[in-house]
Scaffold this motif. Structure first.
Motif, PDB file in Angstrom:
ATOM      1  N   GLY A 134       0.812  -1.216   0.000  1.00  0.00           N
ATOM      2  CA  GLY A 134       0.000   0.000   0.000  1.00  0.00           C
ATOM      3  C   GLY A 134       0.844   1.264   0.000  1.00  0.00           C
ATOM      4  O   GLY A 134       0.616   2.184  -0.792  1.00  0.00           O
ATOM      5  N   LYS A 135       1.826   1.323   0.884  1.00  0.00           N
ATOM      6  CA  LYS A 135       2.671   2.516   0.970  1.00  0.00           C
ATOM      7  C   LYS A 135       3.559   2.664  -0.262  1.00  0.00           C
ATOM      8  O   LYS A 135       3.803   3.779  -0.729  1.00  0.00           O
ATOM      9  CB  LYS A 135       3.516   2.503   2.251  1.00  0.00           C
ATOM     10  CG  LYS A 135       2.713   2.837   3.487  1.00  0.00           C
ATOM     11  CD  LYS A 135       2.149   4.247   3.369  1.00  0.00           C
ATOM     12  CE  LYS A 135       1.218   4.574   4.506  1.00  0.00           C
ATOM     13  NZ  LYS A 135       0.657   5.926   4.368  1.00  0.00           N
ATOM     14  N   SER A 136       4.033   1.547  -0.812  1.00  0.00           N
ATOM     15  CA  SER A 136       4.822   1.613  -2.049  1.00  0.00           C
ATOM     16  C   SER A 136       3.972   2.119  -3.209  1.00  0.00           C
ATOM     17  O   SER A 136       4.441   2.894  -4.045  1.00  0.00           O
ATOM     18  CB  SER A 136       5.397   0.238  -2.396  1.00  0.00           C
ATOM     19  OG  SER A 136       6.278  -0.189  -1.398  1.00  0.00           O
ATOM     20  N   THR A 137       2.726   1.689  -3.240  1.00  0.00           N
ATOM     21  CA  THR A 137       1.803   2.155  -4.273  1.00  0.00           C
ATOM     22  C   THR A 137       1.609   3.663  -4.168  1.00  0.00           C
ATOM     23  O   THR A 137       1.635   4.371  -5.184  1.00  0.00           O
ATOM     24  CB  THR A 137       0.449   1.427  -4.160  1.00  0.00           C
ATOM     25  OG1 THR A 137       0.662   0.031  -4.373  1.00  0.00           O
ATOM     26  CG2 THR A 137      -0.551   1.960  -5.162  1.00  0.00           C
ATOM     27  N   GLU A 138       1.410   4.155  -2.951  1.00  0.00           N
ATOM     28  CA  GLU A 138       1.255   5.599  -2.764  1.00  0.00           C
ATOM     29  C   GLU A 138       2.500   6.338  -3.241  1.00  0.00           C
ATOM     30  O   GLU A 138       2.398   7.358  -3.923  1.00  0.00           O
ATOM     31  CB  GLU A 138       1.007   5.923  -1.284  1.00  0.00           C
ATOM     32  CG  GLU A 138      -0.331   5.472  -0.775  1.00  0.00           C
ATOM     33  CD  GLU A 138      -0.509   5.728   0.717  1.00  0.00           C
ATOM     34  OE1 GLU A 138       0.347   6.419   1.323  1.00  0.00           O
ATOM     35  OE2 GLU A 138      -1.497   5.243   1.285  1.00  0.00           O
ATOM     36  N   TRP A 139       3.676   5.812  -2.884  1.00  0.00           N
ATOM     37  CA  TRP A 139       4.928   6.494  -3.211  1.00  0.00           C
ATOM     38  C   TRP A 139       5.192   6.492  -4.719  1.00  0.00           C
ATOM     39  O   TRP A 139       5.433   7.546  -5.313  1.00  0.00           O
ATOM     40  CB  TRP A 139       6.072   5.833  -2.442  1.00  0.00           C
ATOM     41  CG  TRP A 139       7.376   6.566  -2.552  1.00  0.00           C
ATOM     42  CD1 TRP A 139       7.667   7.789  -2.048  1.00  0.00           C
ATOM     43  CD2 TRP A 139       8.550   6.105  -3.215  1.00  0.00           C
ATOM     44  NE1 TRP A 139       8.964   8.117  -2.350  1.00  0.00           N
ATOM     45  CE2 TRP A 139       9.527   7.104  -3.067  1.00  0.00           C
ATOM     46  CE3 TRP A 139       8.862   4.947  -3.906  1.00  0.00           C
ATOM     47  CZ2 TRP A 139      10.808   6.980  -3.598  1.00  0.00           C
ATOM     48  CZ3 TRP A 139      10.140   4.829  -4.424  1.00  0.00           C
ATOM     49  CH2 TRP A 139      11.099   5.829  -4.270  1.00  0.00           C
ATOM     50  N   VAL A 140       5.115   5.325  -5.343  1.00  0.00           N
ATOM     51  CA  VAL A 140       5.406   5.219  -6.780  1.00  0.00           C
ATOM     52  C   VAL A 140       4.342   5.956  -7.599  1.00  0.00           C
ATOM     53  O   VAL A 140       4.674   6.724  -8.516  1.00  0.00           O
ATOM     54  CB  VAL A 140       5.520   3.739  -7.216  1.00  0.00           C
ATOM     55  CG1 VAL A 140       5.605   3.623  -8.730  1.00  0.00           C
ATOM     56  CG2 VAL A 140       6.721   3.081  -6.555  1.00  0.00           C
ATOM     57  N   SER A 141       3.079   5.737  -7.276  1.00  0.00           N
ATOM     58  CA  SER A 141       2.012   6.432  -8.005  1.00  0.00           C
ATOM     59  C   SER A 141       2.135   7.937  -7.821  1.00  0.00           C
ATOM     60  O   SER A 141       1.879   8.708  -8.755  1.00  0.00           O
ATOM     61  CB  SER A 141       0.636   5.959  -7.543  1.00  0.00           C
ATOM     62  OG  SER A 141       0.411   4.628  -7.930  1.00  0.00           O
ATOM     63  N   GLY A 142       2.525   8.369  -6.629  1.00  0.00           N
ATOM     64  CA  GLY A 142       2.712   9.792  -6.372  1.00  0.00           C
ATOM     65  C   GLY A 142       3.811  10.391  -7.232  1.00  0.00           C
ATOM     66  O   GLY A 142       3.673  11.485  -7.773  1.00  0.00           O
ATOM     67  N   ILE A 143       4.915   9.674  -7.366  1.00  0.00           N
ATOM     68  CA  ILE A 143       6.020  10.150  -8.214  1.00  0.00           C
ATOM     69  C   ILE A 143       5.547  10.249  -9.665  1.00  0.00           C
ATOM     70  O   ILE A 143       5.765  11.268 -10.336  1.00  0.00           O
ATOM     71  CB  ILE A 143       7.244   9.227  -8.094  1.00  0.00           C
ATOM     72  CG1 ILE A 143       7.871   9.373  -6.710  1.00  0.00           C
ATOM     73  CG2 ILE A 143       8.273   9.541  -9.187  1.00  0.00           C
ATOM     74  CD1 ILE A 143       8.941   8.343  -6.402  1.00  0.00           C
ATOM     75  N   LEU A 170      -3.445   3.454  -7.470  1.00  0.00           N
ATOM     76  CA  LEU A 170      -3.664   4.456  -6.429  1.00  0.00           C
ATOM     77  C   LEU A 170      -5.126   4.469  -5.996  1.00  0.00           C
ATOM     78  O   LEU A 170      -5.428   4.480  -4.806  1.00  0.00           O
ATOM     79  CB  LEU A 170      -3.243   5.843  -6.927  1.00  0.00           C
ATOM     80  CG  LEU A 170      -3.430   6.978  -5.953  1.00  0.00           C
ATOM     81  CD1 LEU A 170      -2.609   6.758  -4.695  1.00  0.00           C
ATOM     82  CD2 LEU A 170      -3.056   8.291  -6.616  1.00  0.00           C
ATOM     83  N   ALA A 171      -6.036   4.439  -6.951  1.00  0.00           N
ATOM     84  CA  ALA A 171      -7.470   4.421  -6.621  1.00  0.00           C
ATOM     85  C   ALA A 171      -7.833   3.153  -5.855  1.00  0.00           C
ATOM     86  O   ALA A 171      -8.613   3.197  -4.897  1.00  0.00           O
ATOM     87  CB  ALA A 171      -8.305   4.538  -7.889  1.00  0.00           C
TER      88      ALA A 171
END
Length: 139
Positions: free
Chosen positions: A63-72, A87-88
Motif C-alpha cells: 500500500g505505501k509503495s503504491t502511494e509512493w510510486v504512483s505519487g512520483i 492508487l485508486a
C-alpha cells in the motif's frame, strides 16, 4: 463575460489541472514516504493484523509503495492513467477496508484521493507532463 465564464467549455487557465495533478502527486509521495520508516510500517502491519488482512506486513508495504510510486508518476505526469489505477484501488482499500467507509465524516481524506484519481484517469495529466512530451499526438 459571465456567459463565457458559465460556459461548460470555458477553461480560464489550462494549467489548473496540471497544478492539481502535481499537488496530488506530491501529497501521495509524502504519504508513501512512510514506506522507508520501519517503525511506522510495523504499526501499519499490526493494524492490518488486527483487521484480519492476509499477509499484513506485505500489504502494508504494498500500500505505501503504491502511494509512493504512483505519487512520483502523478507528479511527473508520467503514465498518468496507469498510475492512478493502483492508487485508486489502494485508497479504496484504505477507505472501505481499513476505515469504516464513512466518506462523509472520518474517511473523507482517502476517498478524495479516489475521486482525484478518477479525475486524472478520465482527463489525463494536463499540461506540464511527461506524458505530453512522450505520447503527444500531433499532425
Amino acid at each position: 463575460m459571465l456567459k463565457r465564464f458559465l460556459s461548460p467549455s470555458y477553461t480560464p487557465w489550462q494549467g489548473g489541472l496540471a497544478l492539481m495533478r502535481i499537488i496530488t502527486g506530491l501529497l501521495m509521495v509524502y504519504h508513501g514516504w512512510e514506506v522507508f520508516d520501519k517503525a511506522k510500517m510495523d504499526e501499519y502491519a499490526k493494524w492490518l493484523t488486527d483487521l484480519h488482512f492476509p499477509a499484513p506486513a506485505f500489504m502494508a508495504y504494498l500500500g505505501k509503495s503504491t502511494e509512493w510510486v504512483s505519487g512520483i508518476l502523478l507528479t511527473l505526469g508520467l503514465l498518468t492513467r496507469l498510475a492512478v489505477i493502483p492508487l485508486a484501488i489502494a485508497m479504496t482499500v484504505v477507505c472501505f477496508g481499513m476505515g469504516n467507509g464513512r466518506i462523509l465524516t472520518q474517511d473523507q481524506h482517502p476517498f478524495l484521493f479516489v475521486l482525484l484519481a478518477g479525475v486524472f484517469f478520465f482527463t489525463g495529466p494536463g499540461k506540464w507532463s511527461l506524458d505530453q512530451v512522450f505520447f503527444k499526438r500531433g499532425p
